[in-house]
Motif scaffolding. Structure first.
Motif, PDB file in Angstrom:
ATOM      1  N   LEU A 111       0.834  -1.199   0.000  1.00  0.00           N
ATOM      2  CA  LEU A 111       0.000   0.000   0.000  1.00  0.00           C
ATOM      3  C   LEU A 111       0.863   1.242   0.000  1.00  0.00           C
ATOM      4  CD1 LEU A 111      -2.426  -1.276   2.727  1.00  0.00           C
ATOM      5  CD2 LEU A 111      -2.845  -1.251   0.271  1.00  0.00           C
ATOM      6  N   SER A 113       1.715   4.983   1.375  1.00  0.00           N
ATOM      7  CA  SER A 113       1.490   5.622   2.669  1.00  0.00           C
ATOM      8  C   SER A 113       0.326   6.587   2.482  1.00  0.00           C
ATOM      9  CB  SER A 113       2.762   6.345   3.109  1.00  0.00           C
ATOM     10  OG  SER A 113       2.790   7.668   2.658  1.00  0.00           O
ATOM     11  N   TYR A 115      -1.713   4.577   4.073  1.00  0.00           N
ATOM     12  CA  TYR A 115      -2.366   3.286   4.335  1.00  0.00           C
ATOM     13  C   TYR A 115      -1.356   2.248   4.800  1.00  0.00           C
ATOM     14  CZ  TYR A 115      -5.955   5.587   1.626  1.00  0.00           C
ATOM     15  OH  TYR A 115      -6.861   6.484   1.186  1.00  0.00           O
ATOM     16  N   SER A 116      -0.129   2.329   4.257  1.00  0.00           N
ATOM     17  CA  SER A 116       0.878   1.340   4.622  1.00  0.00           C
ATOM     18  C   SER A 116       1.275   1.468   6.084  1.00  0.00           C
ATOM     19  CB  SER A 116       2.107   1.494   3.721  1.00  0.00           C
ATOM     20  OG  SER A 116       2.689   2.752   3.931  1.00  0.00           O
ATOM     21  N   LYS A 119      -3.273   3.090   8.338  1.00  0.00           N
ATOM     22  CA  LYS A 119      -4.508   3.872   8.304  1.00  0.00           C
ATOM     23  C   LYS A 119      -5.587   3.114   7.528  1.00  0.00           C
ATOM     24  CE  LYS A 119      -6.505   8.167   6.837  1.00  0.00           C
ATOM     25  NZ  LYS A 119      -6.797   8.634   5.497  1.00  0.00           N
ATOM     26  N   ASP A 120      -6.680   2.852   8.158  1.00  0.00           N
ATOM     27  CA  ASP A 120      -7.846   2.226   7.526  1.00  0.00           C
ATOM     28  C   ASP A 120      -7.510   0.912   6.816  1.00  0.00           C
ATOM     29  OD1 ASP A 120      -9.223   4.385   8.369  1.00  0.00           O
ATOM     30  OD2 ASP A 120      -9.130   5.433   6.441  1.00  0.00           O
ATOM     31  N   VAL A 121      -6.585   0.188   7.350  1.00  0.00           N
ATOM     32  CA  VAL A 121      -6.163  -1.022   6.639  1.00  0.00           C
ATOM     33  C   VAL A 121      -7.335  -1.997   6.481  1.00  0.00           C
ATOM     34  CG1 VAL A 121      -4.709  -3.059   6.740  1.00  0.00           C
ATOM     35  CG2 VAL A 121      -3.753  -0.858   7.264  1.00  0.00           C
ATOM     36  N   VAL A 124      -9.703  -0.768   3.801  1.00  0.00           N
ATOM     37  CA  VAL A 124      -9.117  -0.977   2.477  1.00  0.00           C
ATOM     38  C   VAL A 124      -9.224  -2.446   2.090  1.00  0.00           C
ATOM     39  CG1 VAL A 124      -6.906  -1.042   1.273  1.00  0.00           C
ATOM     40  CG2 VAL A 124      -7.571   0.999   2.528  1.00  0.00           C
ATOM     41  N   PRO A 224      -4.901  -8.456   6.086  1.00  0.00           N
ATOM     42  CA  PRO A 224      -3.835  -7.466   6.272  1.00  0.00           C
ATOM     43  C   PRO A 224      -2.824  -7.999   7.284  1.00  0.00           C
ATOM     44  CG  PRO A 224      -5.980  -6.644   7.010  1.00  0.00           C
ATOM     45  CD  PRO A 224      -6.120  -8.103   6.821  1.00  0.00           C
ATOM     46  N   TYR A 231       2.192  -2.279   6.578  1.00  0.00           N
ATOM     47  CA  TYR A 231       1.071  -3.181   6.408  1.00  0.00           C
ATOM     48  C   TYR A 231       1.010  -3.673   4.964  1.00  0.00           C
ATOM     49  CZ  TYR A 231      -0.783  -2.480  11.028  1.00  0.00           C
ATOM     50  OH  TYR A 231      -0.953  -2.500  12.385  1.00  0.00           O
ATOM     51  N   PHE A 248      -4.854   3.428  -3.952  1.00  0.00           N
ATOM     52  CA  PHE A 248      -4.104   3.275  -2.700  1.00  0.00           C
ATOM     53  C   PHE A 248      -3.080   2.140  -2.768  1.00  0.00           C
ATOM     54  CE2 PHE A 248      -8.221   1.142  -2.311  1.00  0.00           C
ATOM     55  CZ  PHE A 248      -7.823  -0.155  -2.078  1.00  0.00           C
TER      56      PHE A 248
END
Lengths: 393, 601
Positions: A111, A113, A115-116, A119-121, A124, A224, A231, A248
């Protein structure tokens, strides 16, 4: 130093030269430097394959022998949620055979960043999963009295996933033919268009559970995982094309284990690297040390034709130039008859044909030939022969 | 929530409460109102109920447990002992029930009665139940690694023993009979149940766990020559020679009898010397390879029109039964009968004494199999202070990786049993305790750990270490070198391919297979490889014009090719006969395999 580097630039590979430069202690005398280069060069020369070395069989034996020691029971991390992965010998066979349909396809989605960083993994991840109708249903029953199926759906959940009940019904209608769907206050009623028995109705009930509603098609499981502070999303099932379209997703690192999908989207060079990576992954997992060069050779053999070919009669064996070699592997009559139709000539350049005829095989000590007066040009036998024919005429 | 009910994987309806439903079915079955073979499962993954009634499912009996108490009480045991009730009564009473693999998923089975808790639903009938009859014969099996336990039981099945009491009148194929079989000192409940004393298959021998000049490396064992001379593991090997008088179309038939001298393929008179007038060998004849056992002639394979008038010579073929390459023995019994088609059937049983020799296979009951590597004269055998010499020397290196602790405990138990004059119980999970055996051994004046001081038989020096030594039950396995030893330098070849024949009986060659070939190639030993495959080498004249094999006309002393023009160049080419054969096969496929010749150098 510079002079030395230039001198050895053609004799040694770049990587070795850069290693020497890196490890050379500062202030080494020029004479000593030359000695070091000379020693490295000799070592390099002695580790090269000699002319006539049967590298193919050496690779086959070097990979084949340790593979027999491989255990079929692979290691599982108990309790950790895990995706279904083919490992061990079955996976190696799968890769080398160049099988188009694999037992288990997986993706490793990296992912971008933020997300990596986590955040909200989960959000997603849930967007990625191919979600079947079942997960939107609160209750699914067969009503035996009027031979219908009633499904109480979670309308809010459907809308959260970016769809609505009407779209869902359309997808369901596509999935099972010959049934009428009606909706009322979040209850979908399914009735057969014609008379129907309960066993068939039961089958329909099971079938609609698995109908795809939203997410990315093919991604059955999405998990995840935190790997070195970042992540990553592991999936079972693969759909490289659709996943890479998502904004993303870090398209530079995301991979699938489906070699043919890689070949389709990134070309044969990437596929070759994947063959190497996938085999190495299994070997590392099992703790079996095999020199990479054996695997490189196999990967090259599989991909040198421009597309990924398996090591079997439909793949690289088909590409062998010798009729007798192909015939001795599998389906001999097919090869012999087609050879006869096209008037193929077997020049007896590889091992099997020569073993069949009881001639020395052209490897190792059997490779060098004796140069005698009889032939005008010893390097080009056929030219010499043509000359002879011309003269005869 | 309502659950779907399936009967033999067919949807039959739904029930309101699956748990109540399954419990009801089970209780009805225990009350003997449903057949005991019916199983019902509540599958927790799908929430479905599966009822199974199909035949062919594997089911096993278990004792029913209620509120942490086994329903099988002492009273039942007493009644069973008196014969007042039987097993099937227990099933009817719901004390014992049969579970199949799927209903077992919902059961919590206690292994021992003392382990029972209120959560348990069943109790194992007996802890030995976890293995079968053959595996239960391994003493102290609960001290062995699982895989070894299974292997141990497999090895026992190959042991030579007293396989049938009526062996003198049986015509068995390929059997062995042990001369002085014994019952094991360390036995199990299953030895009693299977009446092992009626068909034992091993002997109790003194085993010393030590090395002897490195001869017992790699699982090899060393035997005492004295023990062998005294008859340890001596056996007989029986093998039949069978033939029948076949009937052929046209009223022709085989004829058993001494073949006439004018029969096609007549051997020499010497080969028939053991035959009596009826063409069958007499009992107690000592015969070897090539000797005829049953004389027989057959009618000719193809009836030639001329033969009918040619009465002077017999056209019958010789088809006697004789001993193949490397076989020998004494004729033990001759048996004449007829088979189901009414043909005359003759069976001759050969007997051969088999004294243990280097290469014969032995095993204990713990998958510790090994091959004899040396038979040591008794004088050179190590001995203990009391003068005991081992019959077998077993290498200690076999123990650590295989973890067969049962092997060691059997030795200890054997010693206790021998001194105490009793059999030791080695039943799985119920065996005598090591601690008790050690204490008992100590009371007999031995070291409690089973070791003894030993002396080198050759020099008389004391060994610096204590040697673990004691009696163990050893089995001789049916794999004997005599039946397997084989070598060949030259010999018969096959007619079709001119390659060496295959198999020991046909004095065949040892195949250098495809993978072996690869090792030659990997070494680049090209010419060595060619030489190895020279067994069917031929030199053939090839026409350079047509590229096929030419004719060597030896009468005129010249070569010619029938399809080439006159004066076509013909060259001798060396190749394997198998390749020439495949060229011929190509031709039969209507393919033209043309050889294009080039100067080799």
């Amino acid at each position: 130093m510079e002079k030395l580097i230039q001198e050895y630039a053609e004799k040694l590979p770049e990587k070795i030269i850069s290693d020497i430069i890196e490890n050379m202690p500062a202030g080494t005398a020029a004479a000593k430097q030359k000695k070091i280069f000379e020693a490295v060069y000799n070592e390099y020369r002695s580790s090269l394959a000699e002319p006539g070395e049967s590298v193919g069989i050496l690779s086959a034996e070097s990979i084949g022998e340790p593979s027999t020691q491989m255990t079929l029971n692979t290691f599982h991390l108990a309790g950790v949620s895990e995706v279904n992965v083919t490992t061990g010998l079955p996976r190696i066979i799968e890769v080398l055979d160049g099988r188009k349909t694999m037992a288990a396809t997986n993706m490793e989605i990296h992912l971008k960043s933020p997300y990596s960083e986590g955040k909200d993994v989960t959000v997603v991840a849930s967007q990625l999963r191919e979600t079947p109708f079942e997960s939107f249903v609160n209750e699914l029953d067969i009503n035996i009295t009027n031979a219908s199926i009633t499904a109480k759906v979670d309308v809010k959940k459907i809308e959260d996933a970016g769809s609505d009940v009407k779209k869902v019904i359309k997808l369901l209608e596509k999935g099972v033919k010959g049934y009428k769907f009606s909706e009322e206050k979040g209850i979908i009623t399914i009735k057969a268009a014609k008379e129907d028995n309960i066993n068939d109705l039961y089958k329909v009930k099971e079938a609609i559970k698995d109908i795809y509603v939203c997410g990315i098609k093919g991604l059955k499981q999405v998990i995840p995982v935190k790997r070195d502070d970042k992540y990553v999303i592991l999936t079972s099932g693969s759909n490289l094309k659709d996943v890479l379209k998502l904004e993303f997703v870090d398209e530079t690192q995301t991979v699938t284990n489906d070699i043919f999908e890689i070949e389709k989207h990134f070309g044969v060079e990437a596929a070759r690297q994947m063959v190497i990576n996938e085999i190495n992954k299994v070997l590392d997992n099992q703790g079996i040390p095999i020199d990479v060069r054996h695997i490189l050779l196999v990967a090259d053999a599989m991909t040198s034709s421009g597309s990924v070919l398996g090591i079997n009669r439909y793949g690289i064996v088909k590409e062998k130039p010798s009729v007798l070699a192909r015939a001795s592997f599998e389906t001999p009559i097919k090869h012999l008859v087609s050879a006869a139709l096209t008037g193929e000539v077997d020049t007896l350049n590889s091992v099997i044909e020569n073993v069949m005829m009881n001639q020395p095989v052209p490897v190792g000590t059997g490779l060098p030939n004796l140069v005698t007066k009889g032939i005008m040009n010893p390097d080009h036998h056929h030219i010499a022969k043509e000359d002879k024919k011309a003269k005869a005429k | 929530m309502a659950a779907d009910v399936f009967m033999d994987y067919k949807f039959v309806g739904t029930v309101k409460d699956a748990k109540v439903f399954t419990d009801r079915v089970i209780s009805e079955r225990r009350m003997n109102r449903l057949a005991s073979s019916i199983n019902v499962t509540l599958d927790s993954a799908s929430g479905n109920v599966y009822i199974e009634t199909a035949k062919g499912r594997a089911v096993r009996p278990l004792v029913v447990v209620k509120e942490g108490k086994s329903l099988l009480t002492k009273r039942h045991a007493e009644q069973l002992a008196k014969g007042e009730i039987s097993w099937s009564d227990l099933v009817k009473q719901g004390v014992i029930e049969y579970l199949d693999s799927s209903e077992e998923e919902n059961a919590l089975v206690a292994f021992f009665e003392k382990d029972l808790t209120p959560r348990h639903t069943h109790l194992e009938v007996s802890s030995v139940d976890i293995v079968g009859v053959a595996t239960g014969l391994v003493p102290f099996g609960h001290h062995n690694q699982g895989a070894r336990l299974l292997q141990g039981s497999k090895n026992q099945k190959q042991g030579i023993g007293f396989y049938a009491a009526n062996f003198p009148v049986r015509m068995d194929m390929d059997t062995n009979l042990l001369h002085y079989p014994q019952i094991p000192i360390v036995s199990t409940v299953l030895h009693d149940l299977s009446e092992y004393e009626k068909h034992p298959s091993g002997q109790n021998v003194i085993v010393g766990v030590m090395s002897y000049q490195g001869f017992n490396m790699e699982d090899a064992i060393i035997l005492n020559k004295g023990s062998v001379d005294r008859g340890f593991a001596r056996s007989h090997y029986f093998k039949p020679v069978i033939t029948e008088e076949l009937r052929y179309s046209g009223g022709l038939l085989d004829e058993i009898g001494l073949p006439d001298k004018d029969v096609k393929g007549y051997r020499s008179e010497k080969d028939y010397r053991f035959l009596e007038d009826d063409g069958i060998i007499y009992p107690e004849a000592k015969i070897t390879e090539g000797d005829v056992v049953i004389g027989k002639t057959s009618p000719p394979r193809f009836l030639n029109a001329m033969d009918e008038y040619n009465l002077a010579t017999s056209s019958r073929r010789e088809s006697s039964m004789s001993l193949a390459h490397g076989q020998e023995g004494t004729v033990d019994m001759v048996f004449l009968t007829e088979n189901s088609e009414g043909n005359k059937l003759i069976q001759v049983r050969l007997r051969e004494e088999r004294i243990p020799e280097i290469g014969d296979k032995f095993t204990s009951r713990h998958a510790q199999k090994g091959v004899i590597s040396l038979i040591v004269p008794e004088v050179d055998m190590p001995f203990t202070a009391s003068g005991i010499k081992p019959d077998i020397i077993f290498s200690p290196h076999g123990i650590p990786t295989r973890m067969t602790v049962g092997h060691l405990l059997e030795l200890l138990g054997g010693k206790v049993g021998a001194m105490g004059g009793r059999q030791i119980d080695g039943t799985l999970f119920e065996a005598e305790k090591e601690k008790d055996m050690r204490a008992e051994l100590l009371s007999y004046g031995f070291k409690e750990n089973g070791t003894e001081t030993m002396y080198n038989g050759a020099t008389g020096e004391m060994y610096k270490v204590q040697i673990y030594i004691g009696p163990m039950y050893y089995l001789r396995l049916k794999h004997q070198v005599r039946n397997k030893i084989h070598s060949r330098a030259r010999g018969p070849i096959q007619l079709l391919t001119r390659q060496p024949t295959e198999g020991r009986l046909k004095e065949g060659g040892l195949r250098l297979g495809e993978m072996e070939k690869d090792t030659f190639v990997a070494h680049g030993a090209s010419l060595l490889l060619k030489e190895r495959f020279d067994s069917d080498k031929v030199v053939l004249p090839i026409s350079e014009e047509s590229g096929i094999v030419a004719v060597n006309d030896t009468r005129r002393g010249r070569y010619y090719c029938p399809v080439s023009s006159e004066g076509a160049e013909i060259t001798n080419v060396e190749m394997s006969y198998a390749f020439k054969l495949i060229l011929d096969e190509f031709k039969s496929l209507c393919l033209y395999p043309k050889l294009e010749l080039e100067p080799k150098y």
